[in-house]
Every structure is written in C-alpha cells, then in structure tokens.
Design a protein around this motif. Structure first.
Motif, PDB file in Angstrom:
ATOM      1  N   GLN A 193      -6.273 -10.040  58.020  1.00  0.00           N
ATOM      2  CA  GLN A 193      -5.305  -9.810  57.165  1.00  0.00           C
ATOM      3  C   GLN A 193      -5.489  -8.220  56.645  1.00  0.00           C
ATOM      4  OE1 GLN A 193      -3.083 -12.774  54.386  1.00  0.00           O
ATOM      5  NE2 GLN A 193      -4.818 -12.117  53.402  1.00  0.00           N
ATOM      6  N   LYS A 194      -6.717  -8.006  56.442  1.00  0.00           N
ATOM      7  CA  LYS A 194      -6.834  -6.429  55.941  1.00  0.00           C
ATOM      8  C   LYS A 194      -6.544  -5.413  57.289  1.00  0.00           C
ATOM      9  CE  LYS A 194     -10.758  -3.437  54.941  1.00  0.00           C
ATOM     10  NZ  LYS A 194     -12.069  -3.249  54.680  1.00  0.00           N
ATOM     11  N   LEU A 195      -6.614  -5.829  58.379  1.00  0.00           N
ATOM     12  CA  LEU A 195      -6.102  -5.074  59.471  1.00  0.00           C
ATOM     13  C   LEU A 195      -4.614  -4.681  59.437  1.00  0.00           C
ATOM     14  CD1 LEU A 195      -8.509  -6.360  62.303  1.00  0.00           C
ATOM     15  CD2 LEU A 195      -8.552  -4.018  61.020  1.00  0.00           C
ATOM     16  N   VAL A 196      -3.928  -6.057  59.101  1.00  0.00           N
ATOM     17  CA  VAL A 196      -2.365  -5.949  59.178  1.00  0.00           C
ATOM     18  C   VAL A 196      -1.955  -5.051  58.073  1.00  0.00           C
ATOM     19  CG1 VAL A 196      -0.412  -7.452  58.461  1.00  0.00           C
ATOM     20  CG2 VAL A 196      -2.168  -8.197  60.172  1.00  0.00           C
ATOM     21  N   LYS A 197      -2.813  -5.185  56.948  1.00  0.00           N
ATOM     22  CA  LYS A 197      -2.193  -4.278  55.635  1.00  0.00           C
ATOM     23  C   LYS A 197      -2.577  -2.813  56.037  1.00  0.00           C
ATOM     24  CE  LYS A 197      -2.820  -7.724  51.835  1.00  0.00           C
ATOM     25  NZ  LYS A 197      -3.936  -8.025  50.619  1.00  0.00           N
ATOM     26  N   GLN A 198      -3.820  -2.635  56.638  1.00  0.00           N
ATOM     27  CA  GLN A 198      -4.135  -1.139  57.038  1.00  0.00           C
ATOM     28  C   GLN A 198      -2.893  -0.875  57.970  1.00  0.00           C
ATOM     29  OE1 GLN A 198      -8.151  -1.969  58.254  1.00  0.00           O
ATOM     30  NE2 GLN A 198      -8.553  -0.016  57.434  1.00  0.00           N
ATOM     31  N   ALA A 199      -2.428  -1.468  58.744  1.00  0.00           N
ATOM     32  CA  ALA A 199      -1.364  -0.780  59.848  1.00  0.00           C
ATOM     33  C   ALA A 199       0.040  -0.888  59.129  1.00  0.00           C
ATOM     34  CB  ALA A 199      -1.105  -1.971  60.770  1.00  0.00           C
ATOM     35  N   PHE A 200       0.374  -1.483  57.963  1.00  0.00           N
ATOM     36  CA  PHE A 200       1.488  -1.342  57.145  1.00  0.00           C
ATOM     37  C   PHE A 200       1.464   0.129  56.323  1.00  0.00           C
ATOM     38  CE2 PHE A 200       2.640  -5.423  58.619  1.00  0.00           C
ATOM     39  CZ  PHE A 200       4.267  -5.336  58.261  1.00  0.00           C
ATOM     40  N   HIS A 201       0.147   0.351  56.139  1.00  0.00           N
ATOM     41  CA  HIS A 201      -0.285   1.451  55.302  1.00  0.00           C
ATOM     42  C   HIS A 201      -0.233   2.689  56.057  1.00  0.00           C
ATOM     43  CE1 HIS A 201      -0.876   2.599  51.253  1.00  0.00           C
ATOM     44  NE2 HIS A 201      -2.152   3.273  51.582  1.00  0.00           N
ATOM     45  N   ASP A 202      -0.194   2.808  57.467  1.00  0.00           N
ATOM     46  CA  ASP A 202      -0.494   4.016  58.235  1.00  0.00           C
ATOM     47  C   ASP A 202       0.822   4.579  58.659  1.00  0.00           C
ATOM     48  OD1 ASP A 202      -1.043   5.076  61.046  1.00  0.00           O
ATOM     49  OD2 ASP A 202      -3.067   4.915  60.271  1.00  0.00           O
ATOM     50  N   GLN A 203       0.795   5.946  58.367  1.00  0.00           N
ATOM     51  CA  GLN A 203       2.295   6.653  58.394  1.00  0.00           C
ATOM     52  C   GLN A 203       2.388   6.560  59.786  1.00  0.00           C
ATOM     53  OE1 GLN A 203       4.254   7.170  55.808  1.00  0.00           O
ATOM     54  NE2 GLN A 203       2.760   5.982  54.763  1.00  0.00           N
ATOM     55  N   GLU A 204       1.528   6.928  60.754  1.00  0.00           N
ATOM     56  CA  GLU A 204       1.675   7.291  62.058  1.00  0.00           C
ATOM     57  C   GLU A 204       2.484   6.023  62.780  1.00  0.00           C
ATOM     58  OE1 GLU A 204      -0.311   8.689  66.344  1.00  0.00           O
ATOM     59  OE2 GLU A 204      -1.566   8.600  64.497  1.00  0.00           O
ATOM     60  N   ILE A 205       1.865   4.898  62.431  1.00  0.00           N
ATOM     61  CA  ILE A 205       2.378   3.456  62.788  1.00  0.00           C
ATOM     62  C   ILE A 205       3.802   3.207  62.367  1.00  0.00           C
ATOM     63  CG2 ILE A 205       2.088   0.863  63.019  1.00  0.00           C
ATOM     64  CD1 ILE A 205      -0.951   1.506  62.984  1.00  0.00           C
ATOM     65  N   ARG A 206       3.819   3.409  61.154  1.00  0.00           N
ATOM     66  CA  ARG A 206       5.369   3.229  60.533  1.00  0.00           C
ATOM     67  C   ARG A 206       6.201   4.120  61.193  1.00  0.00           C
ATOM     68  NH1 ARG A 206       5.111  -0.325  55.931  1.00  0.00           N
ATOM     69  NH2 ARG A 206       7.381  -0.580  56.407  1.00  0.00           N
ATOM     70  N   LYS A 207       5.699   5.289  61.603  1.00  0.00           N
ATOM     71  CA  LYS A 207       6.781   6.383  62.051  1.00  0.00           C
ATOM     72  C   LYS A 207       7.142   6.026  63.374  1.00  0.00           C
ATOM     73  CE  LYS A 207       7.381  11.261  63.175  1.00  0.00           C
ATOM     74  NZ  LYS A 207       6.706  12.497  63.006  1.00  0.00           N
ATOM     75  N   ASN A 208       6.219   5.427  64.121  1.00  0.00           N
ATOM     76  CA  ASN A 208       6.629   5.032  65.725  1.00  0.00           C
ATOM     77  C   ASN A 208       6.899   3.651  65.981  1.00  0.00           C
ATOM     78  OD1 ASN A 208       5.827   7.762  67.023  1.00  0.00           O
ATOM     79  ND2 ASN A 208       4.125   7.488  65.699  1.00  0.00           N
ATOM     80  N   THR A 209       6.628   2.716  65.231  1.00  0.00           N
ATOM     81  CA  THR A 209       7.054   1.357  65.302  1.00  0.00           C
ATOM     82  C   THR A 209       7.932   0.848  64.270  1.00  0.00           C
ATOM     83  OG1 THR A 209       5.140   0.567  64.162  1.00  0.00           O
ATOM     84  CG2 THR A 209       4.948   1.178  66.712  1.00  0.00           C
ATOM     85  N   GLN A 210       8.862   0.018  64.551  1.00  0.00           N
ATOM     86  CA  GLN A 210       9.759  -0.659  63.598  1.00  0.00           C
ATOM     87  C   GLN A 210       8.867  -2.028  63.235  1.00  0.00           C
ATOM     88  OE1 GLN A 210      12.600   0.637  62.481  1.00  0.00           O
ATOM     89  NE2 GLN A 210      13.258  -1.350  61.432  1.00  0.00           N
ATOM     90  N   LEU A 211       7.819  -1.666  62.090  1.00  0.00           N
ATOM     91  CA  LEU A 211       6.901  -2.577  62.018  1.00  0.00           C
ATOM     92  C   LEU A 211       7.338  -3.525  60.923  1.00  0.00           C
ATOM     93  CD1 LEU A 211       4.175  -3.336  62.971  1.00  0.00           C
ATOM     94  CD2 LEU A 211       3.192  -2.200  61.031  1.00  0.00           C
ATOM     95  N   ASN A 212       6.963  -4.921  61.325  1.00  0.00           N
ATOM     96  CA  ASN A 212       7.254  -5.984  60.154  1.00  0.00           C
ATOM     97  C   ASN A 212       6.090  -7.016  60.346  1.00  0.00           C
ATOM     98  OD1 ASN A 212       8.683  -7.904  58.363  1.00  0.00           O
ATOM     99  ND2 ASN A 212      10.640  -7.087  59.054  1.00  0.00           N
ATOM    100  N   SER A 213       6.201  -8.092  59.205  1.00  0.00           N
ATOM    101  CA  SER A 213       5.046  -8.951  59.116  1.00  0.00           C
ATOM    102  C   SER A 213       5.896 -10.416  58.982  1.00  0.00           C
ATOM    103  CB  SER A 213       4.089  -8.801  57.957  1.00  0.00           C
ATOM    104  OG  SER A 213       3.265  -9.795  57.931  1.00  0.00           O
ATOM    105  N   ALA A 214       5.253 -11.341  59.715  1.00  0.00           N
ATOM    106  CA  ALA A 214       5.872 -12.660  59.703  1.00  0.00           C
ATOM    107  C   ALA A 214       4.823 -13.641  58.560  1.00  0.00           C
ATOM    108  CB  ALA A 214       5.954 -13.298  61.130  1.00  0.00           C
TER     109      ALA A 214
END
Length: 431
Positions: A193-214
């Motif tokens: 769960q911590k890894l998922v939260k880190q991904a949502f907080h990472d600007q590079e990931i947010r910029k390059n992927t349309q990220l969502n959580s289920a």
C-alpha cells in the motif's frame, strides 16, 4: 455531486474527477460535501424495488446529473449481473449476510465491477489509456482483475504480499495475463500500500501515466457498497429490522465506511460493530485515543492483515459531520485461536460453514449483541477461498465449484520484487 479532499478541503472535485483521480493532493481521500438524506417513506419505496433497480436509483441520486441516468443504470446492470446478497439465519437473533456470490467469490465484486463500468464510461468519452494501480491483501486483486480484464485502454497492475494470500485467491487473478500485471512483493500488505501511495505522489509517474487506484479509496467502489446495506432491510422480515446491529470484519475499513454512509442517508441501522484480527490498530485507538500501528502480523484472515487502514479518516469524518459520538462505535479484536474456535462452533452447532473473516465478525457480534437486538455479520468471502484452513479446522472436504477447478492448473504469471519504489517506478513508466 461535489467532494472535498480530507487533507486539503479547498480542493473540490465532482464525482467523475474523484473517480479518475483516485486520490487528491497530499494523497488525501475524497469525501462527499453533501449526502442525500432519504425520508422513511422514500426508504420504504426503495425497499419495494429489487436489488438492481434499487441500486440504480440510489446511485443515480448519489452521483447526480453529471453522468446520464441511463449510463448509471447500464453500469449497475452490467456490474451487478450475478447472484445478489443472501441472508442466512444462524441463531434466533443472528444472521449472516453473504456477499460472496459474485464471479470472484468476495464482496469486492460489487465495488470493483461498478468502478470498472463507470471508468469505462468516462474513459470512452476521452479515449485515453489509463493505468490502474492497486494493492491487495487477498480479495481486491481478483475482483479488480476480473472487473477490468480485457477492457480497452486499461492496464491493471496489482501488488500483493508474497506468500500471504491463499492459493485460490492467487489463482483467481495471477493467471489472467493480457492487460493484467500482477507483482508479488517481499513484504506486508502495508508495504504494498505504501508503494501505491508513493506512485500517486510521484510527479514523473503522474505526468506520464493516467494513474488511478481501484482500492476502496476510490469513491465509486464505496458508493457501490452502500447498495447492499439497503438490501439487508429488503431481505430481513420487518419485525427483525428494529434494533439492527451490523458486525463488519475490517481490513481497510471500506465496508464500514459504506455502511456508515448508508446510515447517514437515513437507513435505520441502530449501530455498527467493527471487528479486526490481531492487527488491531483501530480497536486500540478507540480504547486509548493513541494511534499506534504495530508491525503487521500474518494471520489466517489475511484480507484483514492491515495495520494502517486507508479509510479510517473517512469513518472519523462521518462521525464529525453527523455529530455522532465515535464512542458509540462498538469494536473488538479476535485472536487466531478464537477465530478457529468459532469456525468450528458455527459448523458443529449450526451446520454453517464459515471462513476466518466472517468468523471474526460473528465472534465480536456474539459478545456485543444485547438480548433485545438483532445482529447481522457480513460474510465477505466464500469459504472455498480459504480451503486448506477451513478443511483443517473442520476436518471435512469442501466442494470445489467447477469454475474454481478450472483455474487450479493455470500458471502464475506474477513478477516478484522487493518493496523498493524505484523498481515499481520503472515498471510503471515502462508500462
């Protein structure tokens, strides 16, 4: 519908945005600014409808006009196209609400499938590719994987703690392939769960992927779960609806959140009981007022092996907004021995085959229920998902459904990683 970010109340979004974003700024959860409140006359009208048509109306009222009513109706029809909830009488005043008659044999089929339908509807309007990133402690993975399987423009990445989910749980979602990627993590669910939260907080990931959580942090899942709390009142005889107490096995606290939202909308539930296993952060917090998560312990009720439940801030917000006293929320936690003992008792005394999560909810309900109250505990997963555990405790052989037999020989397609965010980031950016 408007929702605000619990960590930044100035951030206001509509339902569609909340579904697409998953989380707000600073990883804040979205919470409805205003919920509809149904009169008892309106509730009675709703209870005269069947499950799907009632759910269509509840969700249409909740979401409002931003998504066309027909789209919501079609989404509910497609999402809930399986055998609905069932109520089983255990004792003279205790019942089990079975929520595991969906395609992956867990209550999470309701929320995951509705979310998939709504996201598909929103995605088709924009024709964008999205990545669903989620963590599972057991049942979410299968429900999410099957809900989004082969869906156009959707990639799904699911993290789970290696060696800490049952064989059938794993077979249900780690064998699909196609647009479903599964990753076992050498750690606990909390680390996933911590890894998922880190991904949502990472600007590079947010910029390059349309990220969502289920995960149940997504409001579409929560709203879908509200519907089966209304179904309890439809299935129970009227004389049993007074002084109704509902006991919920709690992991990430999404089910309790949905139940409290249903109550806040006017459903006459007397009270809730939250039941946990030895990962008892919330019961200890309610006892002492100190939030002190311990290291997560592995148990036979693995879907509840969570020490830092995501939805707890929503639970507190409901009590704050409604001016309810959180001390009225009953609670308890159950040891491994007691969990096993009551799986055995339910079978020996009442011929009811349970699994660890339902046993925990039953155990705490039995302790807390008053003589003039009626109690329901939620059955959140089919016993076959915990086949080895249940068979060992009861010394019986469970019947395996054909659809489960068909998957037992399939190959596990998972990757394995250390709980290292840099590794996950590479996978996300590559995908």
């Amino acid at each position: 519908m408007k929702l605000y970010n619990l960590k930044d109340k100035k951030e206001i979004v509509n339902f569609s945005e909340a579904v697409k974003y998953g989380l707000g700024k600073n990883q804040g959860l979205f919470f409805p600014k205003k919920l509809p409140i149904f009169s008892q006359k309106k509730i009675q009208k709703l209870l005269n409808k069947k499950f799907i048509s009632r759910s269509q109306e509840i969700l249409s009222i909740l979401i409002g006009s931003e998504i066309k009513k027909k789209k919501i109706k079609d989404s509910v029809q497609s999402a809930f196209n399986f055998s609905g909830p069932k109520i089983v009488n255990i004792t003279n005043n205790i019942y089990c609400m079975e929520l595991f008659h969906g395609p992956t044999l867990a209550f999470k089929d309701y929320g995951a499938r509705f979310m998939a339908q709504i996201l598909s509807c929103l995605n088709n309007q924009e024709n964008k590719s999205i990545t669903i990133l989620t963590a599972t402690s057991g049942d979410t993975g299968a429900a999410v994987a099957h809900a989004f399987y082969k869906m156009k423009n959707v990639k799904v990445i699911i993290l789970y703690p290696k060696g800490k989910i049952s064989k059938i749980q794993k077979k249900l979602f780690c064998t699909l392939g196609k647009n479903i990627t599964t990753i076992s993590v050498n750690g606990s669910f909390d680390e996933c769960q911590k890894l998922v939260k880190q991904a949502f907080h990472d600007q590079e990931i947010r910029k390059n992927t349309q990220l969502n959580s289920a995960n149940s942090i997504n409001v579409s899942r929560l709203f879908a779960q509200i519907c089966y709390f209304f179904e309890i009142f439809y299935l129970l005889p009227e004389n049993l609806q007074n002084k109704l107490v509902i006991s919920i096995p709690c992991g990430n606290f999404g089910n309790l959140t949905a139940g409290l939202l249903a109550k806040s909308m006017g459903l006459p539930i007397k009270k809730f009981i939250l039941a946990t296993n030895s990962n008892n952060t919330v019961p200890r917090y309610l006892e002492t007022g100190i939030w002190n998560p311990y290291k997560t312990i592995s148990t036979i009720s693995n879907a509840m092996d969570i020490s830092q439940p995501n939805n707890w801030p929503r639970v507190e917000e409901i009590f704050y907004e409604k001016k309810w006293n959180i001390k009225d929320l009953k609670y308890g936690y159950v040891s491994e021995n007691e969990t096993k003992k009551n799986i055995k008792n339910l079978y020996m005394k009442y011929k009811y085959i349970s699994e660890p999560h339902a046993s925990i909810a039953y155990t705490v309900l039995k302790k807390k229920l008053k003589i003039d109250e009626h109690g329901i505990f939620l059955g959140t997963a089919h016993p076959i998902k915990f086949q080895n555990t249940v068979e060992q405790i009861l010394n019986i052989k469970l019947k395996i459904k054909q659809n489960i037999s068909n998957i037992l020989h399939l190959k596990n397609l998972s990757y394995n990683i250390e709980p290292n965010f840099k590794i996950l980031k590479k996978i996300l950016l590559k995908n």
